[in-house]
Scaffold this motif. Structure first.
Motif, short mmCIF file in Angstrom:
data_model
loop_
_atom_site.label_atom_id
_atom_site.label_comp_id
_atom_site.label_asym_id
_atom_site.label_seq_id
_atom_site.Cartn_x
_atom_site.Cartn_y
_atom_site.Cartn_z
N UNK A 56 -45.02 33.64 -29.97
CA UNK A 56 -43.83 34.12 -30.69
C UNK A 56 -43.60 33.37 -32.00
N UNK A 57 -44.59 32.62 -32.44
CA UNK A 57 -44.53 31.99 -33.75
C UNK A 57 -43.54 30.85 -33.87
N UNK A 58 -43.37 30.08 -32.81
CA UNK A 58 -42.45 28.94 -32.82
C UNK A 58 -43.24 27.65 -32.83
N UNK A 59 -42.89 26.76 -33.73
CA UNK A 59 -43.45 25.41 -33.74
C UNK A 59 -42.40 24.47 -34.30
N UNK A 60 -41.83 23.62 -33.44
CA UNK A 60 -40.76 22.73 -33.84
C UNK A 60 -40.99 21.33 -33.27
N UNK A 61 -40.39 20.36 -33.93
CA UNK A 61 -40.49 18.97 -33.48
C UNK A 61 -39.16 18.28 -33.72
N UNK A 62 -38.84 17.35 -32.83
CA UNK A 62 -37.60 16.58 -32.94
C UNK A 62 -37.92 15.10 -32.77
N UNK A 63 -37.12 14.28 -33.39
CA UNK A 63 -37.23 12.84 -33.23
C UNK A 63 -36.57 12.44 -31.90
N UNK A 64 -37.33 11.81 -31.02
CA UNK A 64 -36.82 11.46 -29.69
C UNK A 64 -35.63 10.51 -29.79
N UNK A 65 -35.70 9.55 -30.71
CA UNK A 65 -34.62 8.58 -30.85
C UNK A 65 -33.31 9.28 -31.24
N UNK A 66 -33.40 10.29 -32.09
CA UNK A 66 -32.19 11.03 -32.47
C UNK A 66 -31.65 11.85 -31.31
N UNK A 67 -32.55 12.46 -30.55
CA UNK A 67 -32.10 13.21 -29.37
C UNK A 67 -31.45 12.27 -28.36
N UNK A 68 -31.99 11.06 -28.27
CA UNK A 68 -31.45 10.08 -27.33
C UNK A 68 -30.00 9.73 -27.66
N UNK A 69 -29.65 9.78 -28.95
CA UNK A 69 -28.30 9.42 -29.40
C UNK A 69 -27.30 10.57 -29.28
N UNK A 70 -27.81 11.78 -29.00
CA UNK A 70 -26.93 12.94 -28.91
C UNK A 70 -26.01 12.81 -27.69
N UNK A 71 -24.79 13.28 -27.85
CA UNK A 71 -23.87 13.37 -26.71
C UNK A 71 -24.28 14.57 -25.87
N UNK A 72 -24.85 14.31 -24.72
CA UNK A 72 -25.34 15.40 -23.85
C UNK A 72 -24.45 15.61 -22.63
N UNK A 73 -23.22 15.14 -22.72
CA UNK A 73 -22.31 15.32 -21.58
C UNK A 73 -22.03 16.79 -21.29
N UNK A 74 -22.22 17.64 -22.31
CA UNK A 74 -21.97 19.06 -22.11
C UNK A 74 -23.00 19.69 -21.17
N UNK A 75 -24.09 18.98 -20.87
CA UNK A 75 -25.10 19.49 -19.96
C UNK A 75 -24.71 19.33 -18.50
N UNK A 76 -23.63 18.60 -18.24
CA UNK A 76 -23.20 18.34 -16.86
C UNK A 76 -22.44 19.52 -16.29
N UNK A 77 -23.14 20.62 -16.12
CA UNK A 77 -22.53 21.83 -15.57
C UNK A 77 -22.91 21.98 -14.12
#
Length: 230
Positions: A56-77
């Motif tokens: 489907x033509x997708x190629x993406x990359x993210x910095x792990x350290x930046x993802x680590x700093x994200x507030x992911x409390x919204x995932x607690x569903x």
């Protein structure tokens, strides 16, 4: 933590009976197809998590350290609830997407990030990974392509985070996961399906996880010893 390349695959599906009624709690009969989605996961130490979806033509990359700093409390569903619109919007922010509508390509990315962040949260640090997924299943054809994608993702991420054993360990490439392992894969794949479809029945990811022929009703799965006949 997994150090070698991991390869997993999952089949598509056809619902023989109850395709629309299954969302209302009725019985559905479904069988797995001999068409599969494949995933190749390569752990590394470059501090990036990369997603490549050539179909489907997708190629993406993210910095792990930046993802680590994200507030992911919204995932607690809770397991019993689909992601809210607010939770999906938060996930779009993490992905770096604008606020406009979600295309199939973006939904695939969001499902990956949801599973990667949710499963990886128990780790001391999110893993650096290269993930490539390709498929024999056409998208939008009702053959369970998104479910097979989510099952592959869930199985691979649970393995790399050591929530389930590596079936390829010690060269035993034909070994199988236990019933408990498959139930956990199915549970997480359903969460990915919710990101893509909102409120799916769960039958697609169940067939993709378990394979064969299944009877499905209100989340309860029964394997059929013989394929149903007309």
């Amino acid at each position: 933590m997994l150090s070698e390349v991991l390869l997993v695959s999952a089949p598509g599906k056809v619902i023989l009976h109850g395709e629309h009624a299954v969302v209302h709690g009725k019985v559905a009969l479904a069988v797995a197809l001999n068409l599969r989605t494949f995933l190749r996961l390569q752990p590394h130490s470059n501090g990036k998590v990369c997603l490549n979806l050539p179909n489907i033509g997708v190629k993406q990359a993210w910095d792990v350290a930046r993802l680590q700093l994200q507030d992911t409390s919204f995932l607690e569903q809770g397991d019993a609830t689909a992601p809210t619109a607010e939770q999906v919007e938060r996930l779009k922010e993490v992905a770096g997407f604008p606020e406009d509508g979600a295309s199939p390509e973006r939904l695939a990315v969001l499902a990956f990030l949801h599973l990667y962040l949710s499963i990886g949260r128990k780790q001391r640090a999110l893993p650096s990974l290269d993930v490539m997924v390709w498929s024999q299943l056409p998208t939008g054809a009702g053959l369970g392509s998104s479910a097979a994608y989510c099952v592959c993702m869930a199985a691979a991420l649970l393995t790399v985070c050591e929530e389930i054993p590596n079936p390829q360990k010690d060269g035993e490439s034909a070994s199988r996961w236990t019933v408990e392992d498959l139930e956990l894969i199915n549970k997480w794949a359903f969460q990915g399906e919710r990101v893509i479809h909102g409120n799916p029945s769960g039958v697609d990811n169940a067939v993709s996880t378990w394979g064969g022929a299944l009877r499905f009703q209100q989340g309860k799965i029964s394997s059929l010893k013989r394929s149903p006949r007309a």
